[in-house]
Structure formats: C-alpha cells, structure tokens
Design a protein around this motif. Structure first.
Motif, PDB file in Angstrom:
ATOM      1  N   PRO A  37      58.008  -1.743 -28.899  1.00  0.00           N
ATOM      2  CA  PRO A  37      57.792  -0.696 -27.869  1.00  0.00           C
ATOM      3  C   PRO A  37      57.867   0.637 -28.344  1.00  0.00           C
ATOM      4  O   PRO A  37      58.649   0.821 -29.404  1.00  0.00           O
ATOM      5  CB  PRO A  37      58.896  -0.752 -26.699  1.00  0.00           C
ATOM      6  CG  PRO A  37      60.063  -1.525 -27.344  1.00  0.00           C
ATOM      7  CD  PRO A  37      59.549  -2.292 -28.535  1.00  0.00           C
ATOM      8  N   THR A  38      56.981   1.631 -28.055  1.00  0.00           N
ATOM      9  CA  THR A  38      57.156   2.946 -28.732  1.00  0.00           C
ATOM     10  C   THR A  38      57.232   4.017 -27.514  1.00  0.00           C
ATOM     11  O   THR A  38      57.025   3.573 -26.249  1.00  0.00           O
ATOM     12  CB  THR A  38      55.758   3.198 -29.276  1.00  0.00           C
ATOM     13  OG1 THR A  38      54.687   3.230 -28.558  1.00  0.00           O
ATOM     14  CG2 THR A  38      55.613   2.096 -30.478  1.00  0.00           C
ATOM     15  N   ASP A  39      57.445   5.324 -27.871  1.00  0.00           N
ATOM     16  CA  ASP A  39      57.294   6.413 -26.612  1.00  0.00           C
ATOM     17  C   ASP A  39      56.051   6.513 -26.030  1.00  0.00           C
ATOM     18  O   ASP A  39      56.244   7.045 -24.841  1.00  0.00           O
ATOM     19  CB  ASP A  39      57.736   7.718 -27.406  1.00  0.00           C
ATOM     20  CG  ASP A  39      59.137   7.502 -27.895  1.00  0.00           C
ATOM     21  OD1 ASP A  39      60.071   6.874 -27.475  1.00  0.00           O
ATOM     22  OD2 ASP A  39      59.565   8.408 -29.039  1.00  0.00           O
ATOM     23  N   GLY A  40      55.041   6.012 -26.469  1.00  0.00           N
ATOM     24  CA  GLY A  40      53.951   6.004 -25.641  1.00  0.00           C
ATOM     25  C   GLY A  40      52.586   5.754 -26.671  1.00  0.00           C
ATOM     26  O   GLY A  40      52.847   5.684 -27.771  1.00  0.00           O
ATOM     27  N   ARG A  75      57.313  -3.537 -13.231  1.00  0.00           N
ATOM     28  CA  ARG A  75      57.985  -2.544 -14.360  1.00  0.00           C
ATOM     29  C   ARG A  75      56.528  -1.782 -15.089  1.00  0.00           C
ATOM     30  O   ARG A  75      55.527  -2.439 -15.379  1.00  0.00           O
ATOM     31  CB  ARG A  75      58.673  -3.071 -15.422  1.00  0.00           C
ATOM     32  CG  ARG A  75      59.964  -3.593 -14.598  1.00  0.00           C
ATOM     33  CD  ARG A  75      60.655  -4.351 -15.686  1.00  0.00           C
ATOM     34  NE  ARG A  75      61.026  -3.533 -16.914  1.00  0.00           N
ATOM     35  CZ  ARG A  75      61.995  -4.229 -17.842  1.00  0.00           C
ATOM     36  NH1 ARG A  75      62.316  -5.155 -17.759  1.00  0.00           N
ATOM     37  NH2 ARG A  75      62.307  -3.303 -18.819  1.00  0.00           N
ATOM     38  N   CYS A  77      54.289  -0.508 -17.956  1.00  0.00           N
ATOM     39  CA  CYS A  77      54.196  -1.000 -19.355  1.00  0.00           C
ATOM     40  C   CYS A  77      54.544   0.050 -20.349  1.00  0.00           C
ATOM     41  O   CYS A  77      53.908   1.067 -20.475  1.00  0.00           O
ATOM     42  CB  CYS A  77      52.719  -1.671 -19.612  1.00  0.00           C
ATOM     43  SG  CYS A  77      52.513  -2.573 -21.324  1.00  0.00           S
ATOM     44  N   PRO A  78      55.414  -0.279 -21.260  1.00  0.00           N
ATOM     45  CA  PRO A  78      55.796   0.908 -22.261  1.00  0.00           C
ATOM     46  C   PRO A  78      54.514   1.277 -23.295  1.00  0.00           C
ATOM     47  O   PRO A  78      53.559   0.212 -23.361  1.00  0.00           O
ATOM     48  CB  PRO A  78      56.931   0.198 -23.072  1.00  0.00           C
ATOM     49  CG  PRO A  78      56.799  -1.269 -22.961  1.00  0.00           C
ATOM     50  CD  PRO A  78      56.066  -1.400 -21.664  1.00  0.00           C
TER      51      PRO A  78
END
Length: 300
Positions: A37-40, A75, A77-78
């Motif tokens: 996962p990342t910030d965007g 939820r 998705c990141p």
C-alpha cells in the motif's frame, strides 16, 4: 493494514479432457504477486512472461481483483505498488489469468486483515473469471472438481496419485479463451453428452482410486477438443503421437493452445515426441515437465 504481502500462485490445467469447465489441477509453475500500500496512486511493475503485453494501469487484472476485494469488504482501495513476477505463459491454457485473479485476491485479503474465508475468495475469483475450473485449483491446490449452483461454488479436492507427472507442450502463439469458446457449438447430441459424462465419471474414479491405467480411456472428450483442434495446428497429431509414446492421457490444457500429457513419472520420450509433432506442423513450442501440487496460493 499490513505493509507488504507477497503471494505465489501455481499454474493450472483445466478440463483434463472430458471435465469441461468443472475439473482442474494445480501444477508446480508459479506466478508471484507482491502488493504494497502507498499514500496514493497505482504503480505496476512486471517481470517475466507477458511483461511487454500486460496492462500497467487500472485495467490490470491483478488490480481489478484487489479492487473487488476491498469493495466487498466495504473499504476504499488504497494506493498500491504491485510487483508481478510471471513464470506462467500468458494465454496458453495454463491458468495465467486465474493466477492473477487469485494472487490479487489473496494478497488483498491479507492486506485488509483477512476478512474473508477461502470459500469466499473462491466465490469472488469465480465471479471475476467466469468459471471455477482454473481459479479453484490455483487457490486450493490439488485436483479440484467444482460446480456452481445459484452463485455458490461447491468443490471437492482430490490428491493427485503418487507418481503422476505431466509433460506440457506450450506453442509459441497465444489463444484467447474467448476465441476458443466461440468455436464451440451451442448444443451437443445426447450421444456426445453421454460420452463425456461416462468419461468424466471414470476419470474422477481413476484419480481417486489411483488407477493410472484407466486414464487414457477416461480422458477422452467430444465436447470441446474436436472443435478447438482447428485453432491449434498439429494438435491432433501431438495427442495421438504422445499416446503412442507412452503417455497415460493427452489433452488440450484448458482452452489451449498448450497440450498436456499425463505420465507415470517423468517421460523424456513423450516430451520429445510432442515437440517433434508440433514442429512437423510448423509450430515452435516450449516443453515443460511439471509435477502436480497439492498446495494452492501461498503467502510467503
């Protein structure tokens, strides 16, 4: 949420002759899916098979599977970094799309804190793939019989008989499942239906009873292979010659164009005959000796 998840998923061979859309087996050839996962945003890196052809945007099948799981979990998705290391040839009949779907779902499930059971993951994988014959063994390993009824996948796992091996001849051209389905008839005769029903029953019995001597008769098919043979030059000769060379059974692997022989232990002669038979039809192929595996997708 976990920082990074890495999953290995086996190749699969579907149908095994008469078990059209309901029978598949996992093989020891793997794709690897790693998701962080990342910030965007979305970044996709691909190594190995299909690296130059597979989409690296939101149309990527692994991303679609991840996105579907987070949607099911309710939820967002990141942002993601997806790294794919592929050893399963794409669009050859060895379950490359199934491995992508299963890898994405299993990795996303772990990232999300494991909210879903294997049964739920199988249902989602079947929804995304359209049928369970490849995704079931990719997720669960072994030989899987699967039936879909009212959206629920009912399945039974068989442990491959001791000594069972395979020789897979993979032609150097792709064949989409869609194209392979378009050549199939909409209806079949009662005689052909009974032919396949009897062979499917015998095939399952032979695998459960470790009766390798029955596999050749049990692996015959009239529902899909006769029609798909027009799409795979040399297929008929490859199958007949490999049988004469000692293969227990020889069939189209999934929708093809790969042809898979079941053998009693490694059989170099069958491998050579399959390669030579494709070459005689003007088709280059890669021949792999692959063992069945009882293990499906695994987090490493």
């Amino acid at each position: 949420m976990n920082n990074s998840v890495k999953v290995t998923v086996p190749a699969t061979t579907a149908n095994m002759g008469p078990g059209f859309d309901c029978l598949g087996m996992a093989l020891k050839l793997y794709n690897q899916v790693e998701i962080s996962p990342t910030d965007g945003g979305l970044a996709i890196e691909i190594q190995g098979e299909g690296a130059g052809d597979i989409r690296k945007d939101e149309g990527n099948i692994v991303f679609k599977a991840v996105e579907r799981l987070f949607q099911e979990a309710g939820r967002p998705c990141p942002g993601l970094v997806i790294k794919l290391t592929n050893h399963i040839p794409a669009a050859r009949g060895l379950g490359s799309s199934a491995s992508a779907i299963v890898g994405g779902l299993v990795a996303a499930n772990r990232l999300a804190g494991d909210p879903f059971t294997p049964e739920k993951l199988l249902a989602l994988a079947t929804e995304l793939e359209g049928h369970p014959d490849n995704v079931a063994p990719a997720l669960l390993g072994g030989i899987i019989i699967s039936v879909v009824q009212e959206g629920k996948v009912h399945w039974l796992k068989i442990t491959p008989p001791d000594g069972l091996s395979t020789v897979v001849a993979v032609p150097d051209f792709k064949l989409s499942t869609r194209a392979a389905r378009e050549v199939l008839p909409k209806t079949v005769s009662l005689q052909d239906a009974v032919f396949n029903l009897s062979r499917s029953a015998l095939l399952v019995g032979a695998l459960c009873g470790k009766r390798l001597d029955l596999l050749q008769v049990a692996g015959e098919d009239l529902l899909h292979q006769p029609y798909r043979s027009q799409l795979v030059p040399g297929m008929t000769e490859v199958i007949s010659n490999a049988r004469r060379a000692g293969a227990l059974n020889v069939t189209l692997s999934g929708a093809g164009p790969a042809v898979i022989a079941l053998t009693d232990g490694p059989n170099p002669q069958v491998a050579q005959v399959m390669e030579n038979s494709f070459a005689a039809a003007g088709v280059k192929c890669l021949v792999k000796v692959l063992e069945p595996t009882v293990a499906g997708a695994e987090i490493i």
